[in-house]
Write a protein that holds these residues in place. Sequence first.
Motif, PDB file in Angstrom:
ATOM      1  N   GLN A 180      91.711  95.957  43.119  1.00  0.00           N
ATOM      2  CA  GLN A 180      91.343  94.576  42.831  1.00  0.00           C
ATOM      3  C   GLN A 180      92.490  93.679  43.278  1.00  0.00           C
ATOM      4  OE1 GLN A 180      91.320  95.279  38.432  1.00  0.00           O
ATOM      5  NE2 GLN A 180      92.562  93.424  38.357  1.00  0.00           N
ATOM      6  N   LYS A 484      81.944  94.032  24.510  1.00  0.00           N
ATOM      7  CA  LYS A 484      82.046  92.625  24.931  1.00  0.00           C
ATOM      8  C   LYS A 484      83.485  92.287  25.301  1.00  0.00           C
ATOM      9  CE  LYS A 484      80.379  90.694  21.221  1.00  0.00           C
ATOM     10  NZ  LYS A 484      80.139  91.887  20.383  1.00  0.00           N
ATOM     11  N   ALA A 487      84.346  94.057  28.634  1.00  0.00           N
ATOM     12  CA  ALA A 487      83.717  93.381  29.767  1.00  0.00           C
ATOM     13  C   ALA A 487      84.418  92.063  30.082  1.00  0.00           C
ATOM     14  CB  ALA A 487      82.238  93.132  29.460  1.00  0.00           C
ATOM     15  N   GLN A 488      84.833  91.351  29.037  1.00  0.00           N
ATOM     16  CA  GLN A 488      85.519  90.085  29.259  1.00  0.00           C
ATOM     17  C   GLN A 488      86.887  90.313  29.903  1.00  0.00           C
ATOM     18  OE1 GLN A 488      84.272  87.333  29.339  1.00  0.00           O
ATOM     19  NE2 GLN A 488      85.779  85.715  28.985  1.00  0.00           N
ATOM     20  N   ASP A 490      87.552  92.633  32.035  1.00  0.00           N
ATOM     21  CA  ASP A 490      87.262  92.858  33.452  1.00  0.00           C
ATOM     22  C   ASP A 490      86.942  91.552  34.164  1.00  0.00           C
ATOM     23  OD1 ASP A 490      87.617  95.564  33.081  1.00  0.00           O
ATOM     24  OD2 ASP A 490      85.477  96.002  32.895  1.00  0.00           O
ATOM     25  N   THR A 491      86.159  90.709  33.510  1.00  0.00           N
ATOM     26  CA  THR A 491      85.773  89.436  34.119  1.00  0.00           C
ATOM     27  C   THR A 491      86.987  88.545  34.350  1.00  0.00           C
ATOM     28  OG1 THR A 491      83.582  89.505  33.084  1.00  0.00           O
ATOM     29  CG2 THR A 491      84.376  87.348  33.813  1.00  0.00           C
ATOM     30  N   ILE A 492      87.847  88.441  33.347  1.00  0.00           N
ATOM     31  CA  ILE A 492      89.031  87.585  33.475  1.00  0.00           C
ATOM     32  C   ILE A 492      89.954  88.103  34.563  1.00  0.00           C
ATOM     33  CG2 ILE A 492      91.058  86.659  32.282  1.00  0.00           C
ATOM     34  CD1 ILE A 492      89.478  86.903  29.656  1.00  0.00           C
ATOM     35  N   LYS A 494      89.348  89.278  37.303  1.00  0.00           N
ATOM     36  CA  LYS A 494      88.892  88.923  38.657  1.00  0.00           C
ATOM     37  C   LYS A 494      88.948  87.425  38.919  1.00  0.00           C
ATOM     38  CE  LYS A 494      85.784  92.911  38.670  1.00  0.00           C
ATOM     39  NZ  LYS A 494      84.368  93.366  38.628  1.00  0.00           N
ATOM     40  N   MET A 495      89.309  86.650  37.900  1.00  0.00           N
ATOM     41  CA  MET A 495      89.372  85.199  38.077  1.00  0.00           C
ATOM     42  C   MET A 495      90.572  84.809  38.926  1.00  0.00           C
ATOM     43  SD  MET A 495      88.408  83.749  34.266  1.00  0.00           S
ATOM     44  CE  MET A 495      86.785  84.011  33.558  1.00  0.00           C
ATOM     45  N   GLN A 500      91.228  78.397  34.610  1.00  0.00           N
ATOM     46  CA  GLN A 500      90.048  79.067  34.080  1.00  0.00           C
ATOM     47  C   GLN A 500      90.432  80.382  33.410  1.00  0.00           C
ATOM     48  OE1 GLN A 500      87.316  80.518  37.047  1.00  0.00           O
ATOM     49  NE2 GLN A 500      85.594  80.654  35.620  1.00  0.00           N
ATOM     50  N   ARG A 501      91.321  81.119  34.050  1.00  0.00           N
ATOM     51  CA  ARG A 501      91.763  82.403  33.511  1.00  0.00           C
ATOM     52  C   ARG A 501      92.492  82.213  32.186  1.00  0.00           C
ATOM     53  NH1 ARG A 501      96.293  85.361  36.866  1.00  0.00           N
ATOM     54  NH2 ARG A 501      97.447  83.663  35.880  1.00  0.00           N
ATOM     55  N   ALA A 504      90.149  81.399  29.423  1.00  0.00           N
ATOM     56  CA  ALA A 504      89.352  82.576  29.052  1.00  0.00           C
ATOM     57  C   ALA A 504      90.164  83.540  28.194  1.00  0.00           C
ATOM     58  CB  ALA A 504      88.849  83.279  30.315  1.00  0.00           C
TER      59      ALA A 504
END
Length: 555
Positions: A180, A484, A487-488, A490-492, A494-495, A500-501, A504
Amino acid sequence: MTRRTRTIGLTATAVAIALTATACGGSSSNNAGGAPAKGGTLTILDDADFNHIDPQRTYTTEGSSMDYELVRTLTGWDETGSQPKLVGDLATNTGTPSKGSTVWTFHLRHGVKWQDGTDVTAQDVKYGVERVFSPDINGGPPYASQWLVGGASYKGPFKGQQLNSIQTPDKYTIVFHLNQPVADFNETTAMTTWSAVPKAHDTGASYDTHVWSDGPYMIKSYSHGKELVLVRNKYWNQATDPIREQNLNEIDAKFGQDQSAIDQQIKSDAGVAQTAITQTPIAGSDLTTLANDPSMKSRFYKIAAPGINYMAINMNRVKDIRVRQAIEYAVDKTTVRGAFGGSVYGDYASTMLAPGIDGHKNFNLYSSNPAGDVTKAKALMKQAGNPKLTMSLAVENIPTHEHFAEAVKTALAKIGITVNISPLDKNNYFSIVDNVKNQYDLTWGDWIADWPNASTVLPTLFDGRQITKLPQSNNDLAYLNDPKVNAQIDTIGKMTDIKQRNAAYGALDEQIMKDAAVVPLMYMNFSDIGGSKVGGVIDDTIMAEPSLVHAYVKN
């Protein structure tokens, strides 16, 4: 990263916050200018030995600080200026990213030597990093296994296998392929995980006592739990090292004395105490007195760094969220902070992300009174059926922690919870509690951001997937394994938008606190003391330790 009763990049904002806090709090002046003296022995007095100094296993501030005298990292921090500056250490510069920061290339300096005079090569760095993946080399940071392509299934180099995502096209070039984008990858390479190890001198799980040096000092002798003696590495060359100096003849670390006795010995400034320093935290019973003693002003190191002292609640064992919330309300942080030394130790905490960390959000979901809210706690226990519970609490077997444990025991007794205190060997505390075979209902912990970004706090402490992936070095002491939250994370990760990061991560911190997985106790300051003839000490706001890379003893 833990401090044993307790890296790596600072953003400009975080550095400014940390340095401002240090200036306001005061600090030792032993790092004053002037040519350093050469020769002599610096004595380090610590109450316990390091968990590890094997560079791939070190994950405490004391162990990492000692390792910086022994080993070189790919990048490092020059802290001689007004702000820490990331520089090439073993590498010629801070690395070159490509392919959207999924590939990082480093070129090594020529002329860096091992303690036997042989060259340090890219192949040595590759082998060193590969060691991280062996089940026998546990306890270190998780970043290599998280980020390197193929790391999920790789089991280390000891049976001849290599990790293909680390390439060495020549003797002085190393290339890392990541799964990543990691824009700050060159900051994690300032951690000792990314240092070289010569395959011919690797002793596997016993490498702690046989670390091979490419730094200014090398191991002369090591009696674990008693004494570590370092002497000059004659093949180290100042011209190849932009961070360290070699001012001392020896560094003599002695372990096992009670911390309060160490504090009083160094305060006396008599005999060997004049050329001694401690890396382990000042005893809670001594902290306020020493901090306010005018005679100690030039020898008292108060270092601000974004860290959190907390108590984890094991969600596998304490399943009822109403009980966990009751514990949040019941804990009296005033008595807890008193055990650690009072207000000098730090401010009361309500979040896991400390001020100064990118992503910190100011909120408090539980009692606004640091003394707690027993009425609210009792109401929650009533909703849970007023269970008569007995819980284990893991702490280190030192007086400060024993006082802390008694404070928790007294507080929880008021809501019908009996606490059995489990004092664990201070030398191996984190090795014990990080092993999933050793689970407690409540566990004391602390954490210092590896660099002041939430990505080095929340994922490391609360990604539940590490419970099975890293069973011997699980930092998720709360055993929070919320899909949850995972998953969050992982999402953060990639920001790419920093604002925004950060927002989050602040929201994620709040979600974790809603789960009542941990009780944040204090945002920590870090205090140590030294003798009057110790010079060249730098306030390391990244490691939260007095840095010894320029240390000398005065004539």
